[in-house]
Write a protein that holds these residues in place. Structure first.
Motif, short mmCIF file in Angstrom:
data_model
loop_
_atom_site.label_atom_id
_atom_site.label_comp_id
_atom_site.label_asym_id
_atom_site.label_seq_id
_atom_site.Cartn_x
_atom_site.Cartn_y
_atom_site.Cartn_z
N LYS A 162 -2.17 -13.16 11.18
CA LYS A 162 -0.72 -13.28 11.31
C LYS A 162 -0.32 -13.11 12.77
N ARG B 196 -14.43 -12.84 2.04
CA ARG B 196 -14.15 -13.15 0.63
C ARG B 196 -15.42 -13.60 -0.07
N ARG C 101 -4.17 -9.34 8.91
CA ARG C 101 -3.26 -8.84 9.93
C ARG C 101 -3.49 -9.54 11.26
N ASP D 57 5.06 -5.03 2.11
CA ASP D 57 4.54 -5.58 3.37
C ASP D 57 3.85 -6.92 3.13
N PRO D 58 4.61 -7.98 2.85
CA PRO D 58 3.97 -9.27 2.57
C PRO D 58 3.25 -9.85 3.79
N GLU D 59 3.56 -9.37 4.97
CA GLU D 59 2.87 -9.87 6.17
C GLU D 59 1.41 -9.45 6.19
N SER D 60 1.16 -8.17 6.04
CA SER D 60 -0.21 -7.68 6.08
C SER D 60 -0.90 -7.78 4.74
N PHE D 61 -0.13 -7.82 3.68
CA PHE D 61 -0.69 -7.89 2.33
C PHE D 61 -0.07 -9.10 1.65
N PRO D 62 -0.50 -10.29 2.07
CA PRO D 62 0.15 -11.50 1.54
C PRO D 62 -0.14 -11.70 0.06
N ASP E 199 -1.75 -10.11 -5.28
CA ASP E 199 -2.26 -9.87 -3.93
C ASP E 199 -3.43 -10.83 -3.71
N ASN E 200 -3.55 -11.31 -2.51
CA ASN E 200 -4.58 -12.32 -2.19
C ASN E 200 -5.99 -11.90 -2.60
N GLU E 201 -6.30 -10.64 -2.46
CA GLU E 201 -7.68 -10.20 -2.66
C GLU E 201 -7.88 -9.25 -3.82
N ILE E 202 -6.91 -8.37 -4.09
CA ILE E 202 -7.18 -7.30 -5.04
C ILE E 202 -6.18 -7.30 -6.19
N LYS F 239 -8.04 -7.40 4.57
CA LYS F 239 -6.70 -7.01 5.01
C LYS F 239 -6.63 -6.94 6.53
N PRO G 70 0.78 -1.24 0.00
CA PRO G 70 0.00 0.00 0.00
C PRO G 70 0.81 1.28 0.00
N LYS G 71 2.09 1.21 -0.36
CA LYS G 71 2.89 2.44 -0.28
C LYS G 71 2.44 3.48 -1.29
#
Lengths: 373, 225
Positions: free
Chosen positions: B207, B48, B204, A234-239, A284-287, B200, A122-123
């Motif tokens: 995790k 989802r 978070r 940020d692969p942690e929050s945005f896998p 991205d997982n969702e978008i 999202k 999301p940067k």
């Protein structure tokens, strides 16, 4: 006070006369720059010379034929790119340089092609542009980014001239972004704009460092590993999820596997002994959309070292040949019977290491000895 | 929640109070409780599923509203008049939300959105639309319950409405047809954005709740895998 005024007046007149003289009789310091449209006709006057003055024109030091002249003016019809150059006109007898024109032949800009992408969600995101056809003359671009009614700054890329970067201040916005670009040069102007939602432009870079390795003692396996693209902040929050495709070099059809997490996968249905090409893509997982395919990795599954063949068949193994329970690979096209099986050493009961004909002969011999017929 | 007389959202807001008085989901106290992990995963999966459902529902509904609402380039200014819960948030603020706040914001948002959706359902013209909307509302109710379950497991209280904010409903001039459609448009847009945000948010949370990876690997090695 009366005395200095006439003196100043005379000085001014003298200066003016000097300037006029200089303009009429000395060459210009810098050539006049002129832009003209490809295909058009142009007439170049020889500075301030009279129409009937006797002049010679040269381009880049080469004389031009007199038939191009209309009096002292140079006429160029149907301008081509080759017409660009330094044109100079000289007084015919004294070779005194009268005038210089630096002519650039080009085109007005067509509608630019603009696209934006977020590979650092999301940067932020970046926009890049180009012209569909060249103009052959310098262009200037101006990019504006609007988020609703708010103007956002697009920072120029340090390396690439046709790219700029925007930082997200807010996430999960329902308001679209509008990016407009205008391009102009000496011959014209054009513009375009695109509008999009935050989520639709998300497209990561391809996975990095894709490596495929054979698995020892496993002729049908290949182990593939890769890394998330380094630009994804940020692969942690945005896998990211991944898509793997592979095929043997000799076939056109790809096999596909979608992986929801992890950066490794083992292919278990590789054709033994065939070289494979493997690629991975990320999303991205969702978008957003899938990345481009990664750089391809090549690998060939493990194969057993060939043993020295003896002149005699090995009876101990042929009697168990019919008890093999492994299914052969799906197509018989490239399957040698000798490649069946995934066992390791010679002690494995399912390993068939002799041609089928020998096995049949041995089985027949055994059968006949058992008085089956 | 800002309530203005005559605002269509205000009229519906009174109906929202019904939701606030839902009984809180009791915390399940089972032995061998795996913790909040599985229910967070379930909540994530629900977002989802809902997002997928919403895509077809929104397409149908916007076509029903007609142009310009169903045009892909439609980009109207967001006037501040609507009282919808907004998903948009400053990047750093979103990152630093603590778990309780993150869950609370999700719960409150969907409570409001569900109420507004039910209002939408009442006005929908075709039976097919009403059916789709009703189905979606049921699913959204499920999501709310799931979030409530996670909050209960983690020991967070469900948000209650503040006393004194009970609306006094006075009928006012009705919205124009176009403005009503704009409200519907923003409701669907905000709902879609919230579902993306929730995915999202729950990522978070997932995790943070996961057991450390090292422990899992050791477990496998011990069994001579």
């Amino acid at each position: 006070m009366a005395a200095p005024v006439p003196w100043a007046c005379c000085a001014l007149l003298a200066a003016a006369a000097a300037v006029v003289y200089a303009q009429r009789h000395s060459p210009q310091e810098t050539p006049h720059v002129q832009y003209e449209r490809l295909g058009s006709d142009v007439t170049l006057p020889c500075g301030t010379a009279n129409w009937d003055a006797a002049v010679t024109w040269r381009v880049n030091g080469t004389d031009l034929a007199p038939n191009l002249l209309n009096g002292s003016q140079l006429m160029l019809r149907g301008l081509e790119l080759g017409h660009s150059g330094l044109y100079a006109c000289f007084h015919r007898d004294s070779w005194h340089l009268r005038h210089q024109v630096l002519l650039h032949v080009g085109l007005p800009p067509r509608e630019p092609v603009l696209s934006c992408r977020s590979n650092t969600y999301p940067k932020g995101f970046y926009c890049s542009w180009h012209l569909p056809t060249p103009t052959y003359i310098p262009n200037t671009f101006n990019v504006t980014v609007l988020h609703g009614s708010k103007i956002m700054v697009c920072e120029k890329d340090p390396a690439l001239k046709n790219r700029c970067h925007i930082r997200y201040m807010h996430l999960f916005s329902t308001i679209k972004y509008k990016v407009s670009i205008s391009v102009s040069n000496a011959l014209g102007h054009n513009a375009t704009a695109i509008t999009f939602d935050e989520f639709t432009i998300v497209k990561p870079d391809p996975p990095e460092n894709v490596v495929a390795r054979p698995v020892p003692s496993n002729p049908r396996r290949l182990e593939v590993t890769w890394q998330t693209p380094s630009t994804w902040p940020d692969p942690e929050s945005f896998p990211l999820k991944f898509f793997l495709r592979y095929r043997p070099l000799i076939l056109d059809q790809w096999q596909h596997v979608e992986l929801s997490d992890g950066t490794a996968h083992t292919i278990t249905d590789a054709y033994a002994g065939k070289e494979y090409i493997i690629q991975v893509a990320a999303k991205d997982n969702e978008i957003g959309t899938w990345s481009d395919w990664s750089v391809a990795a090549h690998a060939t599954p493990w194969t057993e070292e060939p043993r020295h063949l003896t002149t005699e068949a090995q009876p101990a193994e042929t009697t168990t040949s019919t008890t093999s329970s492994l299914a052969p690979p799906p197509t018989t096209k490239i399957c040698d019977p000798g490649e069946l099986g995934s066992g390791g050493g010679p002690s494995a009961p399912f390993l068939i290491s002799v041609p089928v004909t020998l096995a049949l002969a041995a089985a027949a011999a055994t059968a006949s000895s058992l008085l089956i017929w | 929640m800002d309530l203005r007389a005559g605002d269509s959202w205000g009229m519906l807001a009174c109906l929202c109070t019904v939701l606030w008085h839902l009984p809180a989901v009791p915390a399940l106290n089972r032995t061998g409780d795996p913790g909040p992990g599985p229910s967070i995963q379930k909540t994530y999966d629900l977002t989802r599923y809902l997002e997928h459902q919403l895509r077809s529902l929104a397409g149908t509904y916007l076509n029903y509203l007609g142009p310009p609402f169903n045009e892909p380039d439609f980009n109207p200014p967001r006037l501040g008049a609507d009282t919808l819960p907004r998903a948009t948030v400053n990047l750093e603020v979103w990152r630093s939300l603590n778990d309780k706040l993150r869950l609370t914001q999700n719960y409150e948002a969907y409570s409001h959105l569900l109420c507004y959706l039910r209002g939408l359902n009442r006005q929908a013209a075709t039976a097919e639309l009403r059916r789709s909307l009703a189905h979606f509302c049921t699913s959204l109710q499920g999501l709310l319950g799931s979030i409530a379950g996670v909050m209960a497991t983690l020991g967070y209280p469900l948000p209650q409405p503040l006393p004194g904010t009970e609306p006094t409903w006075t009928p006012g001039p009705a919205h124009s047809d176009f403005l009503q459609k704009m409200d519907d448009f923003w409701l669907l847009k905000e709902l879609q954005t919230w579902l993306w945000r929730s995915a999202k948010d729950f990522n978070r949370l997932k995790k943070k709740m996961q057991p450390p990876a090292a422990a899992v690997t050791l477990h496998l090695e011990a069994h001579g895998f």
